[in-house]
Structure formats: structure tokens, C-alpha cells
Design a protein around this motif. Structure first.
Motif, mmCIF file in Angstrom:
data_model
loop_
_atom_site.group_PDB
_atom_site.id
_atom_site.type_symbol
_atom_site.label_atom_id
_atom_site.label_comp_id
_atom_site.label_asym_id
_atom_site.label_seq_id
_atom_site.Cartn_x
_atom_site.Cartn_y
_atom_site.Cartn_z
ATOM 1 N N GLN A 422 0.825 -1.209 0.000
ATOM 2 C CA GLN A 422 0.000 0.000 0.000
ATOM 3 C C GLN A 422 0.858 1.257 0.000
ATOM 4 O O GLN A 422 0.522 2.264 -0.624
ATOM 5 C CB GLN A 422 -0.916 -0.004 1.223
ATOM 6 N N ARG A 423 1.972 1.201 0.702
ATOM 7 C CA ARG A 423 2.881 2.352 0.693
ATOM 8 C C ARG A 423 3.449 2.586 -0.701
ATOM 9 O O ARG A 423 3.586 3.745 -1.137
ATOM 10 C CB ARG A 423 4.010 2.116 1.698
ATOM 11 N N VAL A 424 3.789 1.520 -1.394
ATOM 12 C CA VAL A 424 4.294 1.671 -2.770
ATOM 13 C C VAL A 424 3.214 2.266 -3.668
ATOM 14 O O VAL A 424 3.490 3.145 -4.506
ATOM 15 C CB VAL A 424 4.771 0.311 -3.307
ATOM 16 N N LYS A 425 1.958 1.829 -3.485
ATOM 17 C CA LYS A 425 0.865 2.393 -4.281
ATOM 18 C C LYS A 425 0.678 3.876 -3.983
ATOM 19 O O LYS A 425 0.426 4.680 -4.899
ATOM 20 C CB LYS A 425 -0.425 1.626 -4.005
ATOM 21 N N THR A 426 0.765 4.246 -2.717
ATOM 22 C CA THR A 426 0.638 5.658 -2.357
ATOM 23 C C THR A 426 1.759 6.478 -2.969
ATOM 24 O O THR A 426 1.534 7.599 -3.462
ATOM 25 C CB THR A 426 0.658 5.801 -0.824
ATOM 26 N N TRP A 427 2.966 5.922 -2.942
ATOM 27 C CA TRP A 427 4.087 6.619 -3.584
ATOM 28 C C TRP A 427 3.857 6.743 -5.077
ATOM 29 O O TRP A 427 4.174 7.802 -5.683
ATOM 30 C CB TRP A 427 5.378 5.851 -3.317
ATOM 31 N N GLN A 428 3.316 5.731 -5.715
ATOM 32 C CA GLN A 428 3.067 5.780 -7.152
ATOM 33 C C GLN A 428 2.024 6.841 -7.489
ATOM 34 O O GLN A 428 2.161 7.571 -8.487
ATOM 35 C CB GLN A 428 2.607 4.405 -7.650
ATOM 36 N N ARG A 429 0.972 6.958 -6.654
ATOM 37 C CA ARG A 429 -0.023 8.011 -6.881
ATOM 38 C C ARG A 429 0.622 9.393 -6.750
ATOM 39 O O ARG A 429 0.322 10.312 -7.523
ATOM 40 C CB ARG A 429 -1.173 7.876 -5.880
ATOM 41 N N TRP A 430 1.499 9.536 -5.778
ATOM 42 C CA TRP A 430 2.191 10.826 -5.605
ATOM 43 C C TRP A 430 3.028 11.152 -6.842
ATOM 44 O O TRP A 430 3.027 12.300 -7.329
ATOM 45 C CB TRP A 430 3.053 10.723 -4.348
ATOM 46 N N GLN A 431 3.739 10.146 -7.363
ATOM 47 C CA GLN A 431 4.556 10.382 -8.558
ATOM 48 C C GLN A 431 3.688 10.719 -9.764
ATOM 49 O O GLN A 431 4.046 11.592 -10.578
ATOM 50 C CB GLN A 431 5.412 9.148 -8.844
ATOM 51 N N ASP A 432 2.552 10.055 -9.889
ATOM 52 C CA ASP A 432 1.656 10.335 -11.025
ATOM 53 C C ASP A 432 1.133 11.765 -10.967
ATOM 54 O O ASP A 432 1.071 12.461 -11.997
ATOM 55 C CB ASP A 432 0.494 9.345 -11.032
ATOM 56 N N VAL A 433 0.765 12.201 -9.765
ATOM 57 C CA VAL A 433 0.256 13.563 -9.623
ATOM 58 C C VAL A 433 1.362 14.581 -9.900
ATOM 59 O O VAL A 433 1.129 15.623 -10.528
ATOM 60 C CB VAL A 433 -0.349 13.755 -8.213
ATOM 61 N N GLN A 434 2.576 14.281 -9.430
ATOM 62 C CA GLN A 434 3.691 15.178 -9.721
ATOM 63 C C GLN A 434 3.971 15.254 -11.221
ATOM 64 O O GLN A 434 4.258 16.338 -11.766
ATOM 65 C CB GLN A 434 4.942 14.708 -8.980
ATOM 66 N N THR A 435 3.877 14.126 -11.879
ATOM 67 C CA THR A 435 4.094 14.119 -13.337
ATOM 68 C C THR A 435 3.038 14.947 -14.050
ATOM 69 O O THR A 435 3.348 15.706 -14.978
ATOM 70 C CB THR A 435 4.074 12.669 -13.846
#
Length: 532
Positions: A422-435
């Protein structure tokens, strides 16, 4: 003081040292004013000349903040008063005895940090500092124990009395869930409800959906067993069915106990509703062969593929090391669980074979003509029957104390790995929003470069819309990281407690079993020796 001692030495005719002291008589009070060394006792005339310079250094070290003028005036007054016969020898002994005892010429050059007992400032000795630190550490340790005690809620949950409801394939097992507590959040202190297995699964689904995304480790329930429940539903009552029901009952009880021990999960309304409410809405999507079950399998496969494709740039080494530890622990637990299950099977086979041997010995004893031998064989058969019971009980202890514990923690390790995912998924959402925000800013730059003011305001509005999303995703990632740290620390503490208590109980059962076995053979030994 020198003058007085010089007079005595001169009167006694004390050699070269005495002559030197007599020569100081003409100096008078001028020599007394130049000296830094305090007057010594009258009996120390022999060591006075040997320790002159060292005594001067020692006095400068130990007098601390006393000024030289004060020392000169005080020494002059002391010399005059003694010459006039005002002070007696006893009074001088009382005044300077402490200073004479404390001065150490041997240790002074090597140890400049010794505190002075006559100076105005006194430093705490190292032992006092260590005791102070030890006291502070003890107080912190007691505070941590108090906090741990506060986390232990006064709540006891038991699962008992499995009961079959209905007939045929539509039948199900209902369990009595009893709660005893003094927490004010519950309406009563002692209450009980009936719950079926699907209710336990439904509780886990609701808790997991709500809390796992925040990094909370939700203890999973025991897995469904189609073979075991099919035997129960069709009404086939044998030892395997009874063993299956007892195994599931104990697993459900441990599952609930772990849920209510968690301070966050206990406060969840779904938990209180599960424990208190008489009737619960039917839990859906819990069947083993339902469409929801197939959908969960597909989602798990998709998550496995995404974990292989997503490569997280881990900035915190703690998570990397801890995840590797969890992976290794999961592997070792699975290996140990397989070995313990093999041990259980061998112990059961040993019990069965011991029973067969007991029957054969009994039959042989009944057909034997020799009286003593026949009696010994009969006694041997009885001993073997008792040993069979011991082996069977020990096989059950192997299973319920070790195998089930390992099985629970294999499922718990999977839950721990789930919060890391779940932490990896949260990090991935953060990266997607930053992109996405970066793309919006690049679009704004292109509009400014192309001089298109009619679209520039829309681009700025989109940037303003996405910037809070980036901050929100960053806060969510930091929050889930902090929660996982706390949850893993709590999980490790609980794991150590569980394994310690279970292993101790298991070793005690082994010890009792062996002691009982010795008693059986010691009681049989006279019968064997009586054979003539």
C-alpha cells in the motif's frame, strides 16, 4: 610559623635542616607575607623542606577562587597570632587537619580533576553522575512500561459452542462470541452473540478496506476449507470433522483477540457492532466460489504484476531493510510450518502404532500359560495404551501450540507485506500527480512562449488545481510511512510475546509428557523383574 619552628629546631640542635630554619628568623613577617603555603602541623617539621614547592602548587590548585591577597592577609594574621601565643597546637590541628589529609603530592601532577573539599565550588563525583543517569533511565523505562500497560485493554473475547444450523448443503456453523469488559464504550459488561463464519470474513473485509490503505495491519481470519465444511454439512461426524471444528473455533478466537487488542481497530464501529449487535446483515461476497472471490483473485494477480513493473526509488533504508527481513521471516516460517506438520503426522502415526502394539500384547498375554509372563504382558499392554494417549495428546499440542501459531503468523506476515505494498501504491499516486503537475507547468511555459494569452489563464487554473493534490499525496505518503513504522514495531513486540508464551507452554507439555512416561515404565519395571 617558620620562626616558631626555627626557634624550636635551633634550641634542639637539629643539624643542617635546623640551621636553615634558624636563618629564616631575621626575615620576620616579610617572608610570611610572600609564602603561599598554609602553615603545617608542628609535628611535620621533617617533611616541610621536602614538600615546599609541591605544597605551593597544591595550595594554588585547591584554594579555587580565594584571592592571593586574602590568603596573604590570613596567613600573616595566623603567624602573628601564633607567635603571640594566642592559638594553641590543638586549635591549629583542628583548622588544618582536613587540608593536610586531602593533599596528595603523588597524585596531584597526574590528576588535576580531583575536587577540593575546602574550595568554594564542589563538583559532583562521576559515581553520582552515573547514578543520576541510571535513575533517569529507570524513570523513562517505567514510563514506557506504563504506556504499554495503558495499551492493554480490559477486554476478553472467547469463541465457543460451535453449532450446526440447517441441513444439507445449506447448513452452516454458528459460534458463540462472548465478551467480558469494563470499557465504557460498550453498553454492557458481559454479553454474547451468535456469529457464523461468513460474519468473521465480512468483518475482516470491512476493516481491511478502511484501515489497510492507511498502513494499519489488520489480522486476517482463518482461510475457508471446502473439504472440511462439506463433511460437516453432509452430516458425516467423525474424528476429522470434530478436529476441523475445534481447529476453526480456536483460529477464530485468536483472530478476534488480535483485533480487539489493536487500539485503532477496537474503536472501529464495525468491531463494536460485531461484538454487541444481535443480528448482523448477511455478509456478501464471502463464498469461496463466488464472483467476488474470482474478482479478488484477478486483482491479486494484477497487483503481483504491478509490483514487478513498479520500481520505487526507496529513500528510507529502514523500509528496505525491514521489508527484506519480513521476506526472509516469511520464508523461514513456511519451512518451519511444513516441518511441524510433518512432526504432527509422525506423532499421530506413532500413537496409532502404539495402540496396535498394545492390543497385540494384550492378546499375547491372554494366550500365555505362564502366570508371571501373562501378567507382565497384560501390564505391558496397559502401559502401551497409556502411552498411546500420551502420544495423541502430544500430537494435539504440536498442532495447536506450534503449527497453528506458525499458520497465524504466516497470514500476519502476508498482512504486513500488504501494508508495504500500500505504501508503494501511495508513492506511485504521488509520482503520477507530480508528473501531471509537471506537464501542466510545461504547457503553461509553451503558451507563454507562443504568446497565447487566451489559454494562459486556463493553464494557470489547472496548475492551481493540481498543486494541492501533490501536497495531499505527499502528506498521505508521509502518514502511511509513519503508521507502518509504528505498526511494524507493535507487530514485532506482539510476535515476541506470542512465541515466548507458546514455546514455554509447549516445552512444559513436553516435560510433563516425558515425566509421565517415566512413571509408567517405573511402575511396570517390578512386573518385568517378577517373571521367573
Amino acid at each position: 610559623p617558620r620562626l616558631l619552628r626555627g626557634e624550636r629546631d635551633g634550641g634542639d640542635g637539629g643539624g643542617g635542616g635546623g640551621n636553615n630554619k634558624v636563618s629564616l628568623r631575621g626575615a620576620g613577617h616579610e617572608m610570611a607575607a610572600e609564602r603561599r603555603r598554609p602553615p603545617e602541623l608542628e609535628g611535620d617539621t621533617d617533611t616541610d623542606t621536602e614538600t615546599g614547592s609541591a605544597g605551593l602548587e597544591g595550595e594554588d590548585f585547591f584554594i579555587g577562587s580565594i584571592s592571593p591577597l586574602d590568603m596573604d592577609s590570613s596567613k600573616t594574621f595566623s603567624s602573628n597570632s601564633k607567635t603571640n601565643g594566642i592559638h594553641s597546637d590543638d586549635e591549629e590541628q583542628d583548622i588544618f587537619a582536613e587540608a593536610t589529609v586531602e593533599l596528595s603530592l603523588d597524585g596531584l601532577p597526574n590528576d588535576k580533576s580531583k575536587p577540593s573539599t575546602t574550595g568554594p565550588s564542589i563538583k559532583s563525583p562521576p559515581s553520582a553522575v552515573l547514578q543520576s543517569k541510571s535513575k533517569v533511565s529507570q524513570e523513562l523505562f517505567e514510563e514506557e512500561e506504563t504506556e504499554e500497560d495503558e495499551d492493554q485493554f480490559d477486554l476478553k473475547v472467547t469463541v465457543t459452542e460451535p453449532e450446526k444450523v440447517g441441513d444439507g448443503m445449506g447448513a452452516y456453523m454458528a459460534y458463540k462470541v462472548s465478551t467480558l469488559t469494563n470499557l465504557t464504550m460498550f453498553k454492557r459488561r458481559d454479553f454474547s452473540v451468535r456469529r457464523r463464519f461468513s460474519d468473521f470474513l465480512g468483518l475482516y473485509d470491512r476493516l481491511s478496506e478502511k484501515h489497510s490503505q492507511n498502513g494499519i495491519i489488520v489480522s486476517p481470519p482463518p482461510e475457508k476449507s471446502l473439504i472440511g465444511m462439506t463433511k460437516v454439512k453432509v452430516g458425516k461426524e467423525d474424528s476429522s470433522s470434530a478436529e476441523f471444528l475445534e481447529r476453526r473455533r480456536a483460529a477464530l478466537e485468536r483472530y478476534l483477540q488480535r483485533i480487539v487488542k489493536h487500539p485503532t481497530l477496537l474503536l472501529d464501529p464495525h468491531v463494536r457492532e460485531f461484538l454487541e449487535k444481535d443480528e448482523l446483515p448477511r455478509a456478501v461476497n464471502t463464498q469461496a466460489l463466488s464472483g467476488a472471490s474470482l474478482l479478488r483473485m484477478v486483482n491479486k494477480a494484477a497487483d503481483a504484476v504491478s509490483k514487478m513493473t513498479i520500481k520505487m526509488n526507496e529513500s528510507d533504508i529502514w523500509f528496505e531493510e525491514k521489508f527484506q527481513e519480513i521476506e526472509n521471516e516469511d520464508l523461514q516460517l513456511r519451512k518451519l510450518h511444513a516441518v511441524v506438520e510433518t512432526l504432527v503426522n509422525h506423532r499421530k502415526e506413532l500413537a496409532v502404532n502404539t495402540g496396535v502394539f498394545a492390543k497385540s500384547a494384550a492378546m499375547l498375554g491372554s494366550s500365555e500359560d505362564h502366570t508371571a509372563l501373562s501378567r507382565a504382558l497384560s501390564q505391558l499392554a496397559e502401559v502401551e495404551e497409556k502411552i498411546e494417549q500420551l502420544y495423541q495428546e502430544q500430537a494435539n499440542n504440536d498442532f495447536f501450540l506450534l503449527a497453528e501459531l506458525l499458520s497465524d503468523y504466516i497470514r500476519l506476515i502476508s498482512a504486513v507485506r500488504g501494508v508495504f505494498d500500500q505504501r508503494v501504491k501511495t508513492w506511485q499516486r504521488w509520482q503520477d500527480v507530480q508528473t501531471m503537475l509537471q506537464k501542466k507547468r510545461e504547457n503553461e511555459a509553451r503558451l507563454i512562449w507562443a504568446n497565447k494569452p487566451e489559454k494562459l489563464q486556463q493553464a494557470k487554473d489547472e496548475i492551481t488545481e493540481w498543486e494541492p493534490k501533490v501536497l495531499q499525496c505527499e502528506r498521505e505518503f508521509e502518514q502511511i510511512s509513519a503508521n507502518i513504522r509504528k505498526e511494524v514495531a507493535r507487530f514485532e513486540v506482539e510476535r515476541i510475546k506470542d512465541f515466548k508464551s507458546r514455546v514455554i507452554v509447549y516445552l512444559e507439555t513436553l516435560q510433563n509428557s516425558q515425566q509421565q512416561l517415566i512413571k509408567y515404565w517405573e511402575a511396570f519395571l517390578p512386573e518385568a523383574k517378577a517373571i521367573v
